[in-house]
Design an enzyme around this catalytic site. Structure first.
Site, short mmCIF file in Angstrom:
data_model
loop_
_atom_site.label_atom_id
_atom_site.label_comp_id
_atom_site.label_asym_id
_atom_site.label_seq_id
_atom_site.Cartn_x
_atom_site.Cartn_y
_atom_site.Cartn_z
N ASP A 149 -4.73 29.66 37.24
CA ASP A 149 -2.79 30.09 36.78
C ASP A 149 -2.99 29.77 38.04
O ASP A 149 -3.01 30.98 38.66
CB ASP A 149 -2.76 31.01 35.86
CG ASP A 149 -1.17 30.76 35.81
OD1 ASP A 149 -0.74 30.12 35.51
OD2 ASP A 149 -0.76 32.15 36.23
N THR A 199 2.97 26.01 36.83
CA THR A 199 2.01 26.54 38.44
C THR A 199 2.07 26.22 39.43
O THR A 199 2.38 26.26 40.49
CB THR A 199 2.25 27.93 37.72
OG1 THR A 199 0.89 28.18 36.72
CG2 THR A 199 3.50 29.11 37.40
N THR A 200 0.33 25.26 39.25
CA THR A 200 -0.12 24.71 39.74
C THR A 200 0.92 23.47 40.18
O THR A 200 0.85 23.01 41.44
CB THR A 200 -1.21 24.38 39.00
OG1 THR A 200 -1.66 25.54 38.05
CG2 THR A 200 -1.93 23.91 40.40
N ASP A 227 0.78 31.58 29.00
CA ASP A 227 1.33 30.78 29.54
C ASP A 227 1.27 29.49 27.97
O ASP A 227 3.40 29.02 28.62
CB ASP A 227 0.50 29.69 30.01
CG ASP A 227 0.60 29.66 32.14
OD1 ASP A 227 1.06 31.29 32.33
OD2 ASP A 227 -0.51 28.81 32.72
#
Length: 526
Positions: free
Chosen positions: A59, A92-93, A394
């Protein structure tokens, strides 16, 4: 102009250039650190904390949060992935990767002598246009369509370690969100109403969604109290069943035995009166909040409660009180005189269950249950458990995004290529520097398919070129199928993601880049 001044002027502008370059370089370095963990074939990072703790995660937000970043501009990227985590929960990446690519393009433009403000304004326009394009290719989704929601959750879980269990975790996440969702006010969805209890032991396959409530605490049975209660009346209390204590530290010196006996007697009578009041309200399961000031429950009290056949669960955390009262439909009771039957929650069965090594207390068959959900996660070791918890979070966030903004777009980098292509077309209609900057923005978005294919071990240049060709031919859902290593239609391959994830990723990344661009000097203060 005397030569001296000219020299000074030159120095000044060179310094600005240096600060900007170092900022961009630092931010790019951070982006490159998480780049390899993008996508289903992305690698995981092992974060070793100085205290010997090890976290294994995929994450982006977690990786960056744990990294010690000292450069101020690089810290902005950490904040960026955090805000993406808050807004959308997933992606988020990608948001950091997009930001890094945009910065690289900025550097090229700055070297050609474009003014930073022009770049910044054009990027702003481009990101607004990108969101429009995304909305134009989005597919509306209905909340009743459980399959579509599960597909979106599957896509979110595909890049995580627990992806092979997605057939179990996705439906779990979807059902949890649908159970918490209030049809009257769908956009008021609070993920805090979903409680995730993680217990080591067993495998992820043993995870389940509990119809009812699970506590991580054990039932107090030191005094031989019951550990199973049918037709339970549950009381949630916030007071202590122990002898009262003064507010200030004090010592009472007792000299003769009669008085010592009297003290013990008083203590017993006090506790007995409390227990009697509790029993009188018909309560037979007690949940006792943790107390700081004094013991929430003494051994003597436990003994009397056991005699009164009342099951006790103690050390309930403060922040769980709200969730418990919501689930059980009971009210927290702050003083013993308020123990009234109408403040209790009722359930068919409260029992202690063995889970792996530990035990948990399970409440099932709750009458008029509130809108909450409980998930019991299992895993073979702590790291797997923590990662499963983050992945489930997530997945829950993805479904929450869909509830808030009910549109799906294809996954597998197809929206990025589509946006990149349409922005490039649009840039041709603009004049001057702007068209140049927008084109750079469009090229930067191609980092997503490039990285995806690179992580999958495919030839990135071939794949990206092929993707461009297909999108230009009008196949707007073509994307990279990482599992097969070729390009397919993403909707048919069930790779979908919420619109909100991508739009917020692009807008947040652009905002961050604009911020870094506007900085021309770092002033340290003491």
């Amino acid at each position: 102009m005397p030569p001296k001044q000219k020299n000074e002027l030159y120095k000044e502008s060179a310094r600005k250039k240096d600060v900007r370059t170092s900022n961009i370089e630092a931010a790019k370095a951070v982006a490159d650190a998480v780049r390899t963990s993008l996508g289903p074939r992305g690698m995981d990072k092992m974060v070793a904390a100085p205290n010997g703790e090890v976290i294994i995660t995929n994450d982006g937000a977690t990786i960056l949060q744990k990294m010690t970043v000292t450069q101020p501009a690089a810290k902005m990227l950490v904040e960026l992935s955090k805000s993406q985590d808050v807004v959308a929960g997933d992606g988020t990446t990608s948001v950091v990767v997009i930001c890094g690519a945009l910065l690289k393009k900025c550097q090229e433009l700055l070297e050609k002598g474009v003014h930073p403000t022009i770049i910044s304004d054009s990027f702003n326009k481009a990101s607004a246009k990108a969101c429009e394009i995304l909305e134009s290719i989005a597919i509306p989704v209905d909340m009743e369509d459980r399959e579509a929601l599960i597909r979106a959750a599957n896509t979110s879980l595909s890049s995580k370690v627990v992806s092979q269990y997605s057939s179990l975790l996705s439906p779990m996440a979807v059902d949890a969100v649908l159970r918490v969702m209030d049809p009257a006010r769908p956009n008021m969805l609070d993920l805090r109403d979903i409680k995730v209890v993680a217990k080591a032991g067993g495998t992820i396959d043993d995870s389940e969604m509990v119809d009812g409530m699970v506590f991580d605490q054990k039932a107090a049975k030191s005094a031989g109290g019951p550990t199973r209660m049918e037709d339970a009346k549950v009381g949630l209390i916030q007071f202590q069943i122990s002898p009262p204590k003064t507010d200030i530290e004090n010592n009472v010196v007792v000299s003769d035995y009669n008085q010592m006996d009297r003290i013990y007697k008083e203590e017993r009578n006090y506790i007995l009166s409390v227990v009697k009041k509790i029993k009188a309200s018909g309560c037979n399961v007690l949940l006792i909040q943790k107390s700081i000031l004094r013991d929430a429950v003494t051994d003597l009290a436990l003994h009397y409660l056991a005699k009164a056949k009342i099951m006790v669960v103690r050390d309930i955390e403060r922040d769980e009180i709200e969730l418990i009262s919501k689930t059980l439909g009971c009210l927290p009771i702050a003083h013993v005189d308020n123990m009234k039957p109408e403040k209790l929650g009722s359930a068919k069965l409260v029992e202690e269950v063995e889970v792996g090594k530990g035990r948990v207390v399970k409440i099932t068959g709750i009458e008029n249950k509130g809108r909450t959900a409980t998930v019991l996660l299992r895993g073979s070791n702590k790291m797997v458990l923590e990662e499963a918890d983050r992945s489930l979070h997530d997945a829950l966030c993805v479904i929450r995004c869909l509830v808030n903004k009910r549109f799906l777009i294809a996954g597998g980098s197809s929206p990025e290529v589509q946006v990149s292509m349409q922005l490039a077309h649009w840039s041709k209609t603009l004049q001057g520097m702007e068209s140049f900057c927008v084109r750079a923005f469009a090229e930067a978005l191609e980092v997503v398919p490039y990285t995806l294919s690179e992580n999958a071990g495919l030839n990135p240049i071939n794949i990206v070129t092929e993707l461009r060709k297909l999108h230009a031919a009008g196949e707007k859902y073509a994307g990279i199928n990482v599992k097969k290593g070729c390009i397919t239609n993403m909707l048919e391959g069930d790779v979908v993601q919420p619109l909100l994830v991508t739009t917020s990723a692009i807008t947040l990344a652009t905002e961050c880049v604009r911020m870094i661009l506007k900085i021309d000097d770092i002033v340290p203060t003491r």
